[in-house]
Design an enzyme around this catalytic site. Structure first.
Site, PDB file in Angstrom:
ATOM      1  CE  LYS A 136      -2.814  10.492   3.188  1.00 13.87           C
ATOM      2  NZ  LYS A 136      -3.555   9.718   2.061  1.00 13.87           N
TER       3      LYS A 136
ATOM      4  CE  LYS B 225      -7.072  13.404   0.595  1.00  9.77           C
ATOM      5  NZ  LYS B 225      -7.191  12.196  -0.193  1.00  9.77           N
TER       6      LYS B 225
ATOM      7  CE  LYS C   7     -13.891   5.392   1.295  1.00 11.57           C
ATOM      8  NZ  LYS C   7     -12.866   5.776   2.346  1.00 11.57           N
TER       9      LYS C   7
ATOM     10  CG  HIS D  44      -1.820  -1.002   1.275  1.00 11.44           C
ATOM     11  ND1 HIS D  44      -3.242  -0.915   1.006  1.00 11.44           N
ATOM     12  CD2 HIS D  44      -1.733  -2.217   1.937  1.00 11.44           C
ATOM     13  CE1 HIS D  44      -3.931  -1.995   1.063  1.00 11.44           C
ATOM     14  NE2 HIS D  44      -3.077  -2.782   1.606  1.00 11.44           N
TER      15      HIS D  44
ATOM     16  CB  THR E 238     -10.206   4.312  -0.776  1.00 11.97           C
ATOM     17  OG1 THR E 238      -9.642   4.848   0.590  1.00 11.97           O
ATOM     18  CG2 THR E 238      -9.590   3.339  -1.128  1.00 11.97           C
TER      19      THR E 238
HETATM   20  C1  26Q Z   1       3.584   0.901  10.396  1.00 14.33           C
HETATM   21  C2  26Q Z   1       4.600   0.788  11.628  1.00 14.33           C
HETATM   22  C3  26Q Z   1       4.202   1.108  12.727  1.00 14.33           C
HETATM   23  C4  26Q Z   1       3.015   1.492  13.321  1.00 14.33           C
HETATM   24  C5  26Q Z   1       2.318   1.795  12.069  1.00 14.33           C
HETATM   25  C6  26Q Z   1       2.572   1.580  10.761  1.00 14.33           C
HETATM   26  C7  26Q Z   1       1.530   1.955   9.526  1.00 14.33           C
HETATM   27  C8  26Q Z   1       0.185   1.869  10.019  1.00 14.33           C
HETATM   28  C9  26Q Z   1      -0.736   2.302   8.883  1.00 14.33           C
HETATM   29  C10 26Q Z   1       1.770   2.371   8.722  1.00 14.33           C
HETATM   30  C11 26Q Z   1       0.857   2.433   7.418  1.00 14.33           C
HETATM   31  C12 26Q Z   1      -0.457   2.500   7.704  1.00 14.33           C
HETATM   32  C13 26Q Z   1      -1.230   2.638   6.879  1.00 14.33           C
HETATM   33  C14 26Q Z   1      -1.198   3.024   5.650  1.00 14.33           C
HETATM   34  C15 26Q Z   1      -2.315   3.174   4.270  1.00 14.33           C
HETATM   35  O1  26Q Z   1      -3.467   3.630   4.943  1.00 14.33           O
HETATM   36  N1  26Q Z   1      -2.011   3.372   3.295  1.00 14.33           N
HETATM   37  C16 26Q Z   1      -3.111   3.771   2.384  1.00 14.33           C
HETATM   38  O2  26Q Z   1      -3.850   2.762   1.898  1.00 14.33           O
HETATM   39  C17 26Q Z   1      -4.968   2.851   1.043  1.00 14.33           C
HETATM   40  C18 26Q Z   1      -5.369   1.531   0.701  1.00 14.33           C
HETATM   41  O3  26Q Z   1      -4.838   0.918  -0.300  1.00 14.33           O
HETATM   42  C19 26Q Z   1      -4.411   3.573  -0.368  1.00 14.33           C
HETATM   43  O4  26Q Z   1      -5.661   3.665  -0.950  1.00 14.33           O
HETATM   44  C20 26Q Z   1      -3.494   4.982   0.198  1.00 14.33           C
HETATM   45  O5  26Q Z   1      -3.168   5.596  -0.994  1.00 14.33           O
HETATM   46  C21 26Q Z   1      -2.343   4.690   1.198  1.00 14.33           C
HETATM   47  O6  26Q Z   1      -1.698   5.717   1.527  1.00 14.33           O
END
Ligand code: 26Q
Length: 813
Positions: free
Chosen positions: A549, A543, A655, A355, A651
């Site tokens: 962003k 967002k 929406k 992602h 996403t």
């Molecule tokens: C990693 C390590 C430690 C703590 C937290 C994390 C962590 C948590 C959440 C790293 C990343 C995330 C979330 C990422 C995310 O939401 N990415 C998004 O995913 C969507 C669904 O595919 C895409 O539409 C977005 O472009 C993308 O940013």
């Protein structure tokens, strides 16, 4: 009961008396919510059990979607919708003097996710159940979800999200299905019957207890399961000999450390040092989830070679990558399989979605941490790495460079993305551009090695929550125009194209938009006491807050508009209301100061009588799924303005499109595919392309200071960040922002894209003045949004990755 209003009412009143000892006159909104939830839970109980039984009887292949996040939001309204009971219940409650929307507000949001990745998991569960697939979620039941955000004096303040304070009507604790998860300890190696055996001793034992949440499909379909794991103490105080010195304190310490495992969701701290607790959470999910999956599989009494035919395990980003070495451990150590056979089974069972393109967000764990917390799992990771690197050197004898690029363990770090790619049969990106960039840049050496493994699955959103439930008036007009078939087959929304110039439809659509705007305006008035003009353009960016962003570009542009209005007060303008909502990771200071800046600008703009009839700015606190459901149907303009090449998909963009907002956006993520369908006429594109961005990174020819010097609009707003004036400030509050742009050379091309962004906003004003033209574009957007239903996405995952078919196809014509 639920499709006959009178039956519903009497059952409801009876439950109220028998469960709470109250008559309808005495009941509170909270009571009504609770009874409704309980009724639904009981109503679907039989179907839920039946679904599980039929999966077993038919030996159906099951998909398990492993995710550290499920951003579910509220369930009441959606469950009623999917069960076909919305109308009966709404009308029945009305007879009893209650409004269903008000009752829905009683439900706390299940905020078990940060943003897109977690919401995607929730949309996928809805589609899996609604399309009749045997697909389940596997996650963690965090005691506290993503923090609750308050804005105090313009600053973000984080409060714990105590979503389980009152009982959760949707979950079912299944103590009998608990499993044991082990941490720490040492590995002892022994030889037995000519076989090497690995035995971990002195480990710490934790119970993982599942809480099951029913996932109710739309229409006449089955009830799948979201299984959320909670950590519980596995120490029995009665058998501990607590009289021994210090053992009581050890007991308390142990209990505390166990509780912390499922205590709270980590905010996205990509780029910052992870915590060992996060690693513990990840292993906890993987180990508990796998044991439960294998227990179900074992009931089939098939050999393990059959596992890939009966089970697909999908990992949502690298967070659950430990399923790979954990499955190896179980197959080799516990089930006695040979390494090669176990590896074949594992790599044919696991698939992985990436992602992100931001290299700093790729997960890496210090070797020491993994080795200490999970000694046997670490040995297996090392072995996987050794064999993988050995295979490479066999194939490419001079491949040392390649090996150091793709190794799983390197520079004292475990690279989770490398482990995920090597250990799975499918790696997918989430939008066409994203997948191309993975193949050609970020993961190129892996793509060269395993070209067949890489594929694209563009994200999607469930049209049931985001259109039918969030925007019922619009849904009704769509159904009046093209019939109701689109609800089951969202592609059919395309039928609206034929009516894009139909003046009756145009008028209806604009009327609904206005009524949604009025509703949001009333919500804003109640929450913040600010009056917004429903005839202004509602321009929305909601967002997570991240530099890439570019909420900053948006607010700098607002500052420029303010200056321009002050300079030319008599010029006629199309009134605009800029609406923001965003949470920033608690340790992400730049993001937090952007929130503060938005609030400062809002304050200045909204109270300036020369400006505030033409321009308003709102920052709505505590962005969440339920807030999104209020905001999105009321948007005219959707801001999707990330630096090209940075947003994997997005996403939110989908929406808004589905709710008839027009997008101002860069050619990034899924915006590219939206543009392919909508064309230049129905979308407002601006800014650098991802290729141009990459070239600038390579050749270093972008100098932010030059743009600052040359463009007086930009110079003025940048200076206003750090000098006394309408937006500033005490103690050079916005220094961090100023420096990120001018001293660190504007990594995300905010200044570079500013001019093109501002011009595009001018175009939007012009187009908005022509209401019929705007309405046509709105209709075209809605018509093409069916393509982005997660139903389409899930059908592609099912056919091309998981190899599963709907279980009861007769029900899903
Ligand atoms: C990693 C390590 C430690 C703590 C937290 C994390 C962590 C948590 C959440 C790293 C990343 C995330 C979330 C990422 C995310 O939401 N990415 C998004 O995913 C969507 C669904 O595919 C895409 O539409 C977005 O472009 C993308 O940013």
């Amino acid at each position: 009961m639920f499709n006959n209003k009178e039956l519903f009412k009497s059952a409801f009143k009876e439950q109220l008396v028998s469960r709470l000892g109250k008559d309808i006159e005495e009941a509170t909104a909270g009571d009504i919510y609770k009874i409704l939830g309980t009724l639904i839970r009981e109503f679907i109980g039989r179907e839920w059990a039946e679904t599980n039984r039929s999966y077993m009887d038919q030996q159906e292949k099951q998909v398990y979607y492993f995710s550290m996040e499920f951003l579910i939001g509220r369930l009441l309204g959606n469950n009623l919708l999917n069960l076909g009971m919305l109308r009966t219940v709404r009308e029945g409650l009305a007879d009893l003097g209650w409004n269903l929307e008000e009752i829905e507000e009683q439900e706390p949001d299940a905020g078990l996710g940060n943003g897109g990745l977690g919401r995607l998991a929730a949309c996928f569960l809805d589609s899996l159940a609604s399309l009749g697939y045997a697909g389940h979620g596997c996650g963690i039941r965090y005691r506290f979800g993503l923090f609750e955000q308050k804005i105090i004096d313009g600053h973000q303040v984080e409060l714990p999200d105590d979503w389980l304070q009152k009982s959760n009507v949707w979950e079912e604790r299944r103590a009998d299905k608990r499993v044991e998860v082990r941490f720490w300890g040492q590995v002892e190696v022994a030889e037995k019957d000519g076989k090497t055996q690995f035995n971990t001793v002195n480990y710490e034992k934790v119970w993982a207890v599942p809480y099951d949440v029913p996932v109710i499909g739309y229409g006449d379909s089955q009830v799948n399961t979201l299984r959320l794991w909670s950590a519980e103490s596995a120490m029995d105080p009665a058998r501990m000999g607590l009289e021994v010195q210090n053992s009581y304190y050890k007991f308390l310490e142990y209990n505390r450390s166990v509780e912390s495992i499922s205590e709270f969701l980590y905010p996205d701290d990509s780029g910052y040092e992870g915590k060992i607790l996060r690693l513990k959470q990840q292993y906890f999910l993987c180990s508990a989830g796998l044991q439960s999956v294998l227990r179900t599989f074992d009931k089939l009494e098939l050999p393990y070679s059959e596992l890939p035919n009966k089970v697909a395990i999908h990992i949502n980003d690298t967070h659950p990558t430990l399923v790979i070495p954990e499955l190896m451990r179980i197959l080799v150590d516990d089930k006695g399989l040979g390494w090669d056979e176990a590896w074949d089974i594992t790599t044919q069972t696991v698939s992985y979605t990436n992602h992100t393109l931001l290299s700093e967000a790729l997960e890496k764990w210090p070797v020491n941490m993994v080795r200490e917390l999970l000694p046997r799992v670490y040995m297996i990771i090392e072995e996987i790495n050794k064999r993988f690197c050995g295979m490479l050197l066999d194939r490419f004898p001079d491949g040392q460079d390649l090996v150091s690029k793709v190794a799983i363990v390197e520079s004292d770090q475990v690279k989770m993305a490398h482990l995920a790619i090597v250990g799975s049969y499918s790696v997918n990106g989430v939008a066409e551009l994203h997948t191309e960039l993975l193949k050609t840049n970020v993961m190129k050496p892996f793509y060269d090695l395993f070209p067949d493994r890489f594929n694209n699955k563009t994200n999607g959103i469930t049209h049931r929550r985001w259109l039918i439930h969030a925007n019922p008036e619009l849904s009704n007009v769509i159904s009046e125009t093209i019939g109701t078939w689109w609800m089951k087959r969202p592609h059919q929304l395309l039928g609206l194209e034929t009516f894009k110039e139909d003046s009756a439809l145009r008028e209806k659509i604009m009327k609904i938009k206005r009524s949604n705007k009025l509703r949001l305006a009333e919500f804003i008035r109640q929450k913040q006491g600010v009056m917004v003009d429903p005839d202004s353009i509602f321009d929305v960016q909601v967002k997570r807050l991240h530099a890439y962003k570019r909420q900053l570009m948006n607010i700098l542009h607002v500052m420029y508009l303010y200056n321009d209005i002050k300079d030319h007060p008599s010029v006629d303008r199309v009134p605009r209301t800029f609406i923001f909502a965003a949470k920033a990771a608690p340790g992400y200071y730049l993001a937090k100061s952007i929130i503060k800046l938005i609030n400062v600008v809002a304050n200045t703009v909204n109270k300036d009588p020369q400006v505030n009839s033409k321009l308003k700015v709102l920052f709505l606190e505590n962005y969440s799924v339920s807030l999104a459901e209020k905001i999105i149907p009321a948007a005219d303009v959707s801001e999707q303005i990330s630096t090209a090449g940075k947003e994997a998909s997005g996403t939110g963009n989908m929406k808004f499109m589905m709710n008839g907002a027009l997008t101002i956006g860069t050619l990034d993520g899924a915006n590219v595919e939206m543009h392919q369908m909508l064309g230049d006429d129905n979308m407002f594109l601006f800014g650098l392309t991802s290729e141009e961005v990459l070239n600038y990174y390579k050749n270093g020819e972008y100098i932010a200071k030059d743009v600052y010097q040359k463009d007086p609009r930009i110079k003025r707003v940048m200076d206003q960040l750090v000098s006394p004036g309408p937006f500033c400030c005490h103690e050079r509050e916005f220094n961090l922002i100023y420096q990120s742009i001018l001293e660190h050379n504007d990594e995300f091309f905010v200044l570079k894209d500013f001019d093109s962004y501002a011009n595009t906003h001018d175009t939007i004003d012009q187009v908005y003045l022509n209401t019929p033209e705007w309405a046509t574009k709105t209709i075209v957007n809605i018509a093409h949004a069916g393509h982005f239903s997660s139903d389409c996405t899930i059908n592609r995952y099912a056919a091309n990755i998981w190899d599963i078919r709907p279980v009861r196809p007769s029900l899903h014509v």
